[in-house]
Design an enzyme around this catalytic site. Sequence first.
Site, PDB file in Angstrom:
ATOM      1  N   CYS A 110       0.757  -1.363  -0.025  1.00  0.00           N
ATOM      2  CA  CYS A 110       0.165  -0.013  -0.004  1.00  0.00           C
ATOM      3  C   CYS A 110       0.850   1.269   0.075  1.00  0.00           C
ATOM      4  O   CYS A 110       1.708   1.198   0.779  1.00  0.00           O
ATOM      5  CB  CYS A 110      -0.848   0.029   1.124  1.00  0.00           C
ATOM      6  N   HIS A 152      -9.153  -3.643  -2.167  1.00  0.00           N
ATOM      7  CA  HIS A 152      -8.118  -2.786  -1.572  1.00  0.00           C
ATOM      8  C   HIS A 152      -8.616  -1.441  -1.631  1.00  0.00           C
ATOM      9  O   HIS A 152      -8.252  -0.678  -0.232  1.00  0.00           O
ATOM     10  CB  HIS A 152      -6.595  -3.047  -2.057  1.00  0.00           C
ATOM     11  N   GLU A 153      -8.924  -0.916  -2.546  1.00  0.00           N
ATOM     12  CA  GLU A 153      -9.318   0.736  -2.552  1.00  0.00           C
ATOM     13  C   GLU A 153     -10.528   0.934  -1.869  1.00  0.00           C
ATOM     14  O   GLU A 153     -10.692   2.065  -0.971  1.00  0.00           O
ATOM     15  CB  GLU A 153      -9.215   1.253  -4.142  1.00  0.00           C
ATOM     16  N   HIS A 156     -10.174   1.176   1.780  1.00  0.00           N
ATOM     17  CA  HIS A 156      -9.444   2.448   2.313  1.00  0.00           C
ATOM     18  C   HIS A 156     -10.726   3.446   2.696  1.00  0.00           C
ATOM     19  O   HIS A 156     -10.716   4.234   3.393  1.00  0.00           O
ATOM     20  CB  HIS A 156      -8.860   3.062   1.025  1.00  0.00           C
TER      21      HIS A 156
END
Length: 199
Positions: A110, A152-153, A156
């Site tokens: 990341c 993953h995004e 976030h």
Amino acid sequence: MVLDIVQLGSPILRQMAREISKEEIGSKEIQGLIEAMKETMRAAPGVGLAAPQVGVPIKLAVIEDRVELIQGMSSEVLEERGRRSVPFHVIINPTLTVLNDEKVNFFEACLSVTGCSRVTPRAKEVLVECLDENGDEKTFKATGWYARILQHEIDHLNGKLYIDIADKKTEILQNEENRARWFNASSEDIAMYLKERGL
Ligand code: ZN
């Protein structure tokens, strides 16, 4: 304009980002932010960047897996990861549904947790519903590496980081030696690595 990327320890990475309206999407501020995030992601380089990573707590992320980034990888590696180039696009207010929960393990990193990488399990196939940079509704499915990037995004945007679900015993430093050894590691090598650590 290349923006500074917020690092682990900053509270904004742990906040739930807020949704934005279609009117906001059309604003100069948001359109300018998208351009700056595109530039920042390419400069890093990365395959995705979420607005909280540049200090803006809204549900917006940019994604792009450029041909240049995967050029050096063998066809076996690309095949195993289900990795192929993904054109630049923007996801806003996304919701993610797992379509195939079979877990795939690969090293993940990341831009907000620099210097290290850990084996991270991700679902094999997902469905994303979101708005694009024009405020239009989009629904699409993704598998392989693209599905990993989306998970993953979107994490976030919900205050989550890959280190929350990766086992810290698998952590490696992102130095040259480890890059050479693990960048192209097969899932078999990674399975062995996990077994050696009793994971
Ligand atoms: Zn990240």
